[in-house]
Design an enzyme around this catalytic site. Sequence first.
Site, PDB file in Angstrom:
ATOM      1  N   GLN A  97      -4.952  -1.981   9.571  1.00 23.55           N
ATOM      2  CA  GLN A  97      -4.722  -3.245   8.865  1.00 23.55           C
ATOM      3  C   GLN A  97      -5.244  -4.423   9.700  1.00 23.55           C
ATOM      4  O   GLN A  97      -4.870  -4.577  10.861  1.00 23.55           O
ATOM      5  CB  GLN A  97      -3.214  -3.403   8.576  1.00 23.55           C
ATOM      6  N   ASP A 122     -11.544   2.344   4.101  1.00 27.22           N
ATOM      7  CA  ASP A 122     -11.767   0.917   3.873  1.00 27.22           C
ATOM      8  C   ASP A 122     -13.264   0.619   3.720  1.00 27.22           C
ATOM      9  O   ASP A 122     -13.635  -0.468   3.273  1.00 27.22           O
ATOM     10  CB  ASP A 122     -11.225   0.098   5.061  1.00 27.22           C
ATOM     11  N   LYS A 139       0.845  -1.209   0.000  1.00 26.93           N
ATOM     12  CA  LYS A 139       0.000   0.000   0.000  1.00 26.93           C
ATOM     13  C   LYS A 139       0.877   1.256   0.000  1.00 26.93           C
ATOM     14  O   LYS A 139       0.605   2.233  -0.686  1.00 26.93           O
ATOM     15  CB  LYS A 139      -0.949  -0.014   1.213  1.00 26.93           C
TER      16      LYS A 139
END
Length: 291
Positions: free
Chosen positions: A99, A122, A55
């Site tokens: 994460q 997200d 990322k």
Amino acid sequence: MTTKLLYGNLIAKEIRNEISKIIEKEILNKDKRIPHLGIILTGNNSSSITYVNNKIKECKNIGIKYSLIHLPINSLENELLEEIKKMNKNPHIDGFIVQFPLEKNINQDKIILSINPKKDVDGFHPENFGKMALDIKTFFPATALGILTLLERYKIKISGKYTVIIGRSRIVGRPISILMSRKSNFGNSTVTLTHSKTPNIEYYTKQADIIIVAVGIPGFLKGEMIKKGAIVIDVGIHSNEKKILGDVDFYSVYGKASYLTPVPGGVGPMTRVMLLKNTLMAALNNRQKDK
Ligand code: NAP
């Protein structure tokens, strides 16, 4: 039958260029702050570290700023909540992600609920998940959005088609089932969402026009489980010392499906680029407010 591969890496490159152009036109040329993504990583799970590094690489390639907070293994839930609070408050951070998976001592729901929905790039917060289900513009989870964008760019129609999804996780299977069954863009498919308690999965997959496999078991979907001409999307990623495998048994499906995503180079790059797209969307929303 000829199977065409759906190259997510090529489409992701196309989208990266589009994002760069928007950043230049709407942000740099107007002397506005460049988009800034926050990333919170906990512990030392090797897959999570790889995902986060990828990322970061994407951010660097495209010119999106990033800030990484890496909490050590055995960090407490409160320490993570404190970092989330700081990201929520920091006016320079447009959006951020935590994460997953988290360590066992940390309550995932509590973490998701603590993220400011406006910075939840997200798309996992219930406010955004609910908006997604209600056809209201919001951040969509990156893998689901990536798969649908891939199909769209290859001009594969999903409206009126029968889709079978294998796996109902919050991050992949469930959001994609919601998006594909909506009465709107990316939708109008007839969707069956299958999981570990579904008996006789082949009964469904053999009838499906589109099959999306996010089961987490290497080679799970075999050629004999699909009808000729089906479109097969492989979400799985499994790596051993020799190679990277997906949830689809590539060699038995290749030659029977009309389209198939390769692993690697299919869904993975699309997922990564959609996180950047969501970050850009958050930044543009914020710059709008800065006026
Ligand atoms: P997950 O949270 O482990 O969920 C797996 C799902 O598969 C669950 O719904 C489970 O059912 C179902 N399942 C397990 N065994 C089954 C069986 N024998 N028959 C039918 N269904 C079964 O996995 P995930 O996070 O969605 O990830 C799935 C795969 O995609 C993994 O390989 C992951 O690494 C990969 N992934 C890739 C990307 C990408 O960008 N390419 C992104 C995310 C994930 P229950 O709900 O009943 O337990």
